[in-house]
Design a protein around this motif. Structure first.
Motif, mmCIF file in Angstrom:
data_model
loop_
_atom_site.group_PDB
_atom_site.id
_atom_site.type_symbol
_atom_site.label_atom_id
_atom_site.label_comp_id
_atom_site.label_asym_id
_atom_site.label_seq_id
_atom_site.Cartn_x
_atom_site.Cartn_y
_atom_site.Cartn_z
ATOM 1 N N TRP A 109 0.844 -1.200 0.000
ATOM 2 C CA TRP A 109 0.000 0.000 0.000
ATOM 3 C C TRP A 109 0.880 1.251 0.000
ATOM 4 C CZ3 TRP A 109 -5.175 0.070 -0.582
ATOM 5 C CH2 TRP A 109 -5.867 -1.120 -0.357
ATOM 6 N N ASP A 110 0.439 2.254 -0.714
ATOM 7 C CA ASP A 110 1.095 3.564 -0.732
ATOM 8 C C ASP A 110 -0.018 4.607 -0.661
ATOM 9 O OD1 ASP A 110 2.579 5.835 -1.032
ATOM 10 O OD2 ASP A 110 3.559 5.231 -2.898
ATOM 11 N N VAL A 111 -0.155 5.199 0.533
ATOM 12 C CA VAL A 111 -1.285 6.110 0.782
ATOM 13 C C VAL A 111 -0.761 7.480 1.198
ATOM 14 C CG1 VAL A 111 -3.383 6.503 2.119
ATOM 15 C CG2 VAL A 111 -2.707 4.169 1.513
ATOM 16 N N ARG A 112 -1.339 8.503 0.617
ATOM 17 C CA ARG A 112 -1.047 9.890 1.018
ATOM 18 C C ARG A 112 -2.331 10.508 1.547
ATOM 19 N NH1 ARG A 112 2.390 8.804 -3.151
ATOM 20 N NH2 ARG A 112 4.539 9.586 -2.952
ATOM 21 N N PHE A 113 -2.198 11.140 2.727
ATOM 22 C CA PHE A 113 -3.382 11.643 3.431
ATOM 23 C C PHE A 113 -3.084 13.042 3.962
ATOM 24 C CE2 PHE A 113 -6.380 11.942 7.004
ATOM 25 C CZ PHE A 113 -7.539 11.417 6.439
ATOM 26 N N ARG A 114 -3.987 13.969 3.682
ATOM 27 C CA ARG A 114 -3.826 15.348 4.137
ATOM 28 C C ARG A 114 -4.226 15.495 5.604
ATOM 29 N NH1 ARG A 114 -7.623 19.138 4.215
ATOM 30 N NH2 ARG A 114 -8.983 17.982 2.770
ATOM 31 N N LEU A 115 -3.419 16.233 6.371
ATOM 32 C CA LEU A 115 -3.776 16.477 7.765
ATOM 33 C C LEU A 115 -5.100 17.241 7.830
ATOM 34 C CD1 LEU A 115 -0.340 17.550 9.332
ATOM 35 C CD2 LEU A 115 -1.419 15.297 9.352
ATOM 36 N N PRO A 116 -6.087 16.754 8.568
ATOM 37 C CA PRO A 116 -7.406 17.416 8.606
ATOM 38 C C PRO A 116 -7.340 18.804 9.216
ATOM 39 C CG PRO A 116 -7.539 15.164 9.445
ATOM 40 C CD PRO A 116 -6.084 15.500 9.342
ATOM 41 N N GLY A 117 -8.158 19.687 8.664
ATOM 42 C CA GLY A 117 -8.352 21.009 9.239
ATOM 43 C C GLY A 117 -9.716 21.083 9.904
ATOM 44 N N VAL A 118 -10.006 22.215 10.520
ATOM 45 C CA VAL A 118 -11.286 22.395 11.202
ATOM 46 C C VAL A 118 -12.444 22.246 10.225
ATOM 47 C CG1 VAL A 118 -12.708 24.027 12.497
ATOM 48 C CG2 VAL A 118 -10.270 23.852 12.982
ATOM 49 N N ARG A 144 -2.536 0.281 -4.331
ATOM 50 C CA ARG A 144 -2.140 -1.053 -3.870
ATOM 51 C C ARG A 144 -1.410 -1.739 -5.017
ATOM 52 N NH1 ARG A 144 -3.642 -5.392 -0.418
ATOM 53 N NH2 ARG A 144 -1.854 -6.799 -0.540
ATOM 54 N N ASP A 145 -0.105 -1.935 -4.835
ATOM 55 C CA ASP A 145 0.734 -2.526 -5.881
ATOM 56 C C ASP A 145 0.614 -1.746 -7.189
ATOM 57 O OD1 ASP A 145 1.589 -4.553 -4.151
ATOM 58 O OD2 ASP A 145 -0.141 -5.804 -4.653
ATOM 59 N N GLY A 146 0.541 -0.433 -7.051
ATOM 60 C CA GLY A 146 0.507 0.440 -8.219
ATOM 61 C C GLY A 146 -0.864 0.734 -8.764
ATOM 62 N N ALA A 147 -1.902 0.064 -8.271
ATOM 63 C CA ALA A 147 -3.268 0.297 -8.755
ATOM 64 C C ALA A 147 -4.009 1.236 -7.805
ATOM 65 C CB ALA A 147 -4.020 -1.024 -8.870
ATOM 66 N N ALA A 148 -4.722 2.217 -8.378
ATOM 67 C CA ALA A 148 -5.457 3.182 -7.564
ATOM 68 C C ALA A 148 -6.601 2.506 -6.820
ATOM 69 C CB ALA A 148 -5.986 4.307 -8.436
ATOM 70 N N VAL A 149 -6.807 2.945 -5.560
ATOM 71 C CA VAL A 149 -7.859 2.385 -4.708
ATOM 72 C C VAL A 149 -8.665 3.538 -4.125
ATOM 73 C CG1 VAL A 149 -8.356 0.997 -2.658
ATOM 74 C CG2 VAL A 149 -6.414 0.395 -4.126
ATOM 75 N N ALA A 150 -9.991 3.383 -4.061
ATOM 76 C CA ALA A 150 -10.863 4.416 -3.496
ATOM 77 C C ALA A 150 -10.798 4.391 -1.972
ATOM 78 C CB ALA A 150 -12.296 4.197 -3.959
ATOM 79 N N ALA A 151 -11.197 5.505 -1.357
ATOM 80 C CA ALA A 151 -11.145 5.619 0.100
ATOM 81 C C ALA A 151 -11.977 4.537 0.775
ATOM 82 C CB ALA A 151 -11.630 7.002 0.527
ATOM 83 N N GLY A 152 -13.135 4.215 0.202
ATOM 84 C CA GLY A 152 -14.010 3.229 0.814
ATOM 85 C C GLY A 152 -13.482 1.806 0.770
ATOM 86 N N ASP A 153 -12.432 1.598 -0.012
ATOM 87 C CA ASP A 153 -11.878 0.242 -0.135
ATOM 88 C C ASP A 153 -10.616 0.035 0.685
ATOM 89 O OD1 ASP A 153 -13.879 -0.497 -1.929
ATOM 90 O OD2 ASP A 153 -12.768 0.322 -3.641
#
Length: 245
Positions: A109-118, A144-153
Protein backbone atom coordinates in the motif's frame (compact mmCIF):
# COMPACT_ATOMS: atom_id res chain seq x y z
CA UNK A 1 2.54 37.68 17.13
CA UNK A 2 1.48 41.30 17.58
CA UNK A 3 -0.74 41.76 20.61
CA UNK A 4 -4.12 43.03 19.45
CA UNK A 5 -5.32 46.31 20.95
CA UNK A 6 -8.29 46.63 23.29
CA UNK A 7 -10.58 48.13 20.64
CA UNK A 8 -9.89 45.28 18.21
CA UNK A 9 -10.43 42.68 20.93
CA UNK A 10 -13.73 44.26 21.88
CA UNK A 11 -14.81 44.13 18.23
CA UNK A 12 -13.88 40.44 18.09
CA UNK A 13 -15.86 39.77 21.26
CA UNK A 14 -18.89 41.69 19.97
CA UNK A 15 -18.86 39.79 16.68
CA UNK A 16 -18.55 36.48 18.53
CA UNK A 17 -21.63 37.04 20.68
CA UNK A 18 -23.88 36.09 17.77
CA UNK A 19 -21.73 33.14 16.67
CA UNK A 20 -21.78 29.44 17.49
CA UNK A 21 -18.63 27.97 19.11
CA UNK A 22 -17.12 27.15 15.71
CA UNK A 23 -17.60 30.74 14.57
CA UNK A 24 -16.07 32.09 17.76
CA UNK A 25 -13.07 29.79 17.35
CA UNK A 26 -12.56 31.12 13.82
CA UNK A 27 -12.73 34.72 15.03
CA UNK A 28 -10.11 33.96 17.68
CA UNK A 29 -7.93 32.29 15.08
CA UNK A 30 -8.18 35.35 12.85
CA UNK A 31 -7.04 37.44 15.80
CA UNK A 32 -4.13 35.09 16.42
CA UNK A 33 -3.08 34.96 12.74
CA UNK A 34 -3.81 38.29 11.05
CA UNK A 35 -1.05 37.43 8.57
CA UNK A 36 -3.08 34.57 7.06
CA UNK A 37 -6.05 34.99 4.73
CA UNK A 38 -9.34 34.21 6.48
CA UNK A 39 -10.28 31.56 3.90
CA UNK A 40 -7.04 29.67 4.61
CA UNK A 41 -7.48 29.36 8.38
CA UNK A 42 -10.16 26.60 8.39
CA UNK A 43 -8.00 24.31 6.26
CA UNK A 44 -4.84 24.58 8.35
CA UNK A 45 -4.04 21.41 10.35
CA UNK A 46 -6.01 21.37 13.60
CA UNK A 47 -2.86 21.21 15.71
CA UNK A 48 -1.54 24.35 14.07
CA UNK A 49 -4.74 26.18 15.01
CA UNK A 50 -4.50 24.95 18.59
CA UNK A 51 -0.90 26.16 18.80
CA UNK A 52 -1.96 29.57 17.44
CA UNK A 53 -4.73 29.86 20.05
CA UNK A 54 -2.36 28.87 22.87
CA UNK A 55 0.03 31.58 21.68
CA UNK A 56 -2.80 34.14 21.59
CA UNK A 57 -3.93 33.14 25.07
CA UNK A 58 -0.42 33.58 26.46
CA UNK A 59 -0.04 36.96 24.75
CA UNK A 60 -3.34 38.25 26.15
CA UNK A 61 -3.65 36.64 29.57
CA UNK A 62 -0.25 35.17 30.49
CA UNK A 63 1.09 31.70 31.10
CA UNK A 64 -1.04 30.59 34.05
CA UNK A 65 -4.32 28.84 33.23
CA UNK A 66 -6.78 27.79 35.92
CA UNK A 67 -8.57 24.56 35.08
CA UNK A 68 -11.51 22.92 36.85
CA UNK A 69 -12.61 19.33 36.30
CA UNK A 70 -15.05 16.97 37.94
CA UNK A 71 -13.72 13.55 38.89
CA UNK A 72 -15.55 10.94 36.83
CA UNK A 73 -15.20 8.41 39.65
CA UNK A 74 -16.30 10.26 42.80
CA UNK A 75 -17.63 13.58 41.48
CA UNK A 76 -15.18 15.74 43.43
CA UNK A 77 -14.24 19.14 42.00
CA UNK A 78 -10.59 19.34 40.99
CA UNK A 79 -8.89 22.70 40.49
CA UNK A 80 -5.33 23.14 39.33
CA UNK A 81 -3.07 25.53 37.46
CA UNK A 82 -1.68 24.80 34.03
CA UNK A 83 1.37 26.51 32.56
CA UNK A 84 0.21 27.34 29.04
CA UNK A 85 3.72 27.66 27.66
CA UNK A 86 5.01 24.45 29.18
CA UNK A 87 1.88 22.58 28.17
CA UNK A 88 2.09 23.82 24.57
CA UNK A 89 5.74 22.75 24.38
CA UNK A 90 4.86 19.30 25.73
CA UNK A 91 2.60 18.74 22.72
CA UNK A 92 5.63 18.69 20.48
CA UNK A 93 5.57 19.85 16.89
CA UNK A 94 2.08 20.88 15.81
CA UNK A 95 1.60 20.76 12.10
CA UNK A 96 4.16 20.77 9.32
CA UNK A 97 3.92 24.08 7.43
CA UNK A 98 4.31 23.42 3.72
CA UNK A 99 4.03 19.63 4.17
CA UNK A 100 0.48 18.95 5.39
CA UNK A 101 0.42 15.44 3.91
CA UNK A 102 1.46 12.19 5.60
CA UNK A 103 2.47 9.05 3.73
CA UNK A 104 1.78 5.44 4.75
CA UNK A 105 3.56 2.55 3.04
CA UNK A 106 2.65 -0.97 4.15
CA UNK A 107 2.35 -4.39 2.46
CA UNK A 108 2.15 -2.95 -1.03
CA UNK A 109 0.00 0.00 0.00
CA UNK A 110 1.10 3.56 -0.73
CA UNK A 111 -1.28 6.11 0.78
CA UNK A 112 -1.05 9.89 1.02
CA UNK A 113 -3.38 11.64 3.43
CA UNK A 114 -3.83 15.35 4.14
CA UNK A 115 -3.78 16.48 7.77
CA UNK A 116 -7.41 17.42 8.61
CA UNK A 117 -8.35 21.01 9.24
CA UNK A 118 -11.29 22.40 11.20
CA UNK A 119 -13.36 22.64 8.01
CA UNK A 120 -12.81 18.92 7.38
CA UNK A 121 -13.87 17.94 10.90
CA UNK A 122 -16.94 20.17 10.75
CA UNK A 123 -18.07 18.76 7.40
CA UNK A 124 -17.38 15.16 8.42
CA UNK A 125 -19.36 15.58 11.65
CA UNK A 126 -22.51 16.24 9.59
CA UNK A 127 -22.20 12.95 7.69
CA UNK A 128 -23.89 9.70 8.64
CA UNK A 129 -20.46 8.08 8.98
CA UNK A 130 -18.03 10.83 10.13
CA UNK A 131 -14.97 8.57 9.99
CA UNK A 132 -15.63 7.53 6.39
CA UNK A 133 -16.44 11.11 5.40
CA UNK A 134 -13.20 12.42 6.88
CA UNK A 135 -11.24 9.68 5.14
CA UNK A 136 -12.81 10.55 1.80
CA UNK A 137 -12.24 14.31 2.24
CA UNK A 138 -8.58 14.11 3.21
CA UNK A 139 -7.35 11.18 1.15
CA UNK A 140 -4.94 12.51 -1.47
CA UNK A 141 -4.14 9.20 -3.16
CA UNK A 142 -4.16 5.47 -2.42
CA UNK A 143 -2.53 2.68 -4.38
CA UNK A 144 -2.14 -1.05 -3.87
CA UNK A 145 0.73 -2.53 -5.88
CA UNK A 146 0.51 0.44 -8.22
CA UNK A 147 -3.27 0.30 -8.76
CA UNK A 148 -5.46 3.18 -7.56
CA UNK A 149 -7.86 2.39 -4.71
CA UNK A 150 -10.86 4.42 -3.50
CA UNK A 151 -11.14 5.62 0.10
CA UNK A 152 -14.01 3.23 0.81
CA UNK A 153 -11.88 0.24 -0.13
CA UNK A 154 -9.05 0.88 2.30
CA UNK A 155 -8.80 -2.01 4.81
CA UNK A 156 -9.06 -1.36 8.54
CA UNK A 157 -5.33 -1.97 9.25
CA UNK A 158 -4.38 0.67 6.67
CA UNK A 159 -6.93 3.10 8.07
CA UNK A 160 -5.43 2.52 11.51
CA UNK A 161 -1.95 3.26 10.20
CA UNK A 162 -3.25 6.48 8.63
CA UNK A 163 -4.75 7.57 11.97
CA UNK A 164 -1.46 6.82 13.74
CA UNK A 165 0.53 8.76 11.15
CA UNK A 166 -1.80 11.77 11.43
CA UNK A 167 -1.58 11.73 15.23
CA UNK A 168 2.23 11.62 15.08
CA UNK A 169 2.39 14.46 12.53
CA UNK A 170 -0.19 16.66 14.29
CA UNK A 171 -0.07 15.82 18.03
CA UNK A 172 -1.62 19.13 19.07
CA UNK A 173 -4.89 18.26 17.34
CA UNK A 174 -6.03 16.25 20.37
CA UNK A 175 -5.26 18.11 23.59
CA UNK A 176 -6.22 15.77 26.42
CA UNK A 177 -5.60 16.10 30.14
CA UNK A 178 -5.15 13.11 32.41
CA UNK A 179 -5.61 14.24 36.03
CA UNK A 180 -5.41 12.19 39.21
CA UNK A 181 -8.13 12.96 41.75
CA UNK A 182 -6.72 14.02 45.15
CA UNK A 183 -9.81 12.58 46.87
CA UNK A 184 -10.08 9.07 45.43
CA UNK A 185 -6.94 8.74 43.33
CA UNK A 186 -8.78 7.84 40.14
CA UNK A 187 -7.61 9.35 36.86
CA UNK A 188 -9.92 11.58 34.82
CA UNK A 189 -9.34 12.21 31.13
CA UNK A 190 -10.76 15.38 29.63
CA UNK A 191 -10.26 17.34 26.43
CA UNK A 192 -8.85 20.83 26.83
CA UNK A 193 -10.79 22.95 24.34
CA UNK A 194 -8.51 25.98 24.11
CA UNK A 195 -10.94 27.86 21.85
CA UNK A 196 -13.76 27.56 24.39
CA UNK A 197 -11.43 28.33 27.30
CA UNK A 198 -10.04 31.43 25.58
CA UNK A 199 -13.49 32.67 24.60
CA UNK A 200 -14.68 32.40 28.22
CA UNK A 201 -11.71 34.51 29.33
CA UNK A 202 -12.25 37.05 26.55
CA UNK A 203 -15.93 37.34 27.46
CA UNK A 204 -15.12 38.04 31.13
CA UNK A 205 -12.40 40.53 30.14
CA UNK A 206 -14.71 42.40 27.73
CA UNK A 207 -17.53 42.73 30.24
CA UNK A 208 -15.14 44.01 32.91
CA UNK A 209 -13.64 46.49 30.46
CA UNK A 210 -17.06 47.79 29.42
CA UNK A 211 -17.91 48.37 33.08
CA UNK A 212 -14.67 50.32 33.48
CA UNK A 213 -15.51 52.38 30.40
CA UNK A 214 -18.96 53.12 31.81
CA UNK A 215 -17.54 54.30 35.14
CA UNK A 216 -14.86 56.51 33.56
CA UNK A 217 -17.26 57.95 30.98
CA UNK A 218 -19.73 58.77 33.74
CA UNK A 219 -17.08 60.39 35.93
CA UNK A 220 -15.00 62.26 33.33
CA UNK A 221 -17.20 62.48 30.25
CA UNK A 222 -14.61 60.72 28.10
CA UNK A 223 -15.59 58.75 25.00
CA UNK A 224 -14.94 55.05 24.61
CA UNK A 225 -12.03 55.57 22.14
CA UNK A 226 -10.45 58.06 24.53
CA UNK A 227 -10.69 55.62 27.42
CA UNK A 228 -9.35 52.72 25.38
CA UNK A 229 -6.41 54.89 24.31
CA UNK A 230 -5.28 54.96 27.96
CA UNK A 231 -2.93 52.25 29.12
CA UNK A 232 -4.46 49.63 31.47
CA UNK A 233 -2.35 51.05 34.31
CA UNK A 234 -3.65 54.61 33.79
CA UNK A 235 -7.23 53.38 33.48
CA UNK A 236 -6.86 51.52 36.76
CA UNK A 237 -5.46 54.62 38.46
CA UNK A 238 -8.37 56.79 37.29
CA UNK A 239 -10.82 54.14 38.49
CA UNK A 240 -9.20 54.21 41.92
CA UNK A 241 -9.61 57.99 41.96
CA UNK A 242 -13.28 57.59 41.10
CA UNK A 243 -13.72 55.20 44.02
CA UNK A 244 -12.11 57.70 46.40
CA UNK A 245 -14.52 60.49 45.49
Amino acid sequence: MAITGAAELLATWEAGLAEAPTGRALLLHRTARPDVEAATLPVLPVGEREADLFALRRALFGERMQVRLECTACGADMEFDLDAGEFARSLGKTGTPGEPVVRVEQDGWDVRFRLPGVADLTAAARAADPRAALLARCLVSAERDGAAVAAGDLPVPVQRRIAEAVEAADPGADVTLNVGCPECGAATRAELDIASYLWTELDAWARDLLLDIHLLATSYGWSEPEILALSPLRRRYYLELCADV
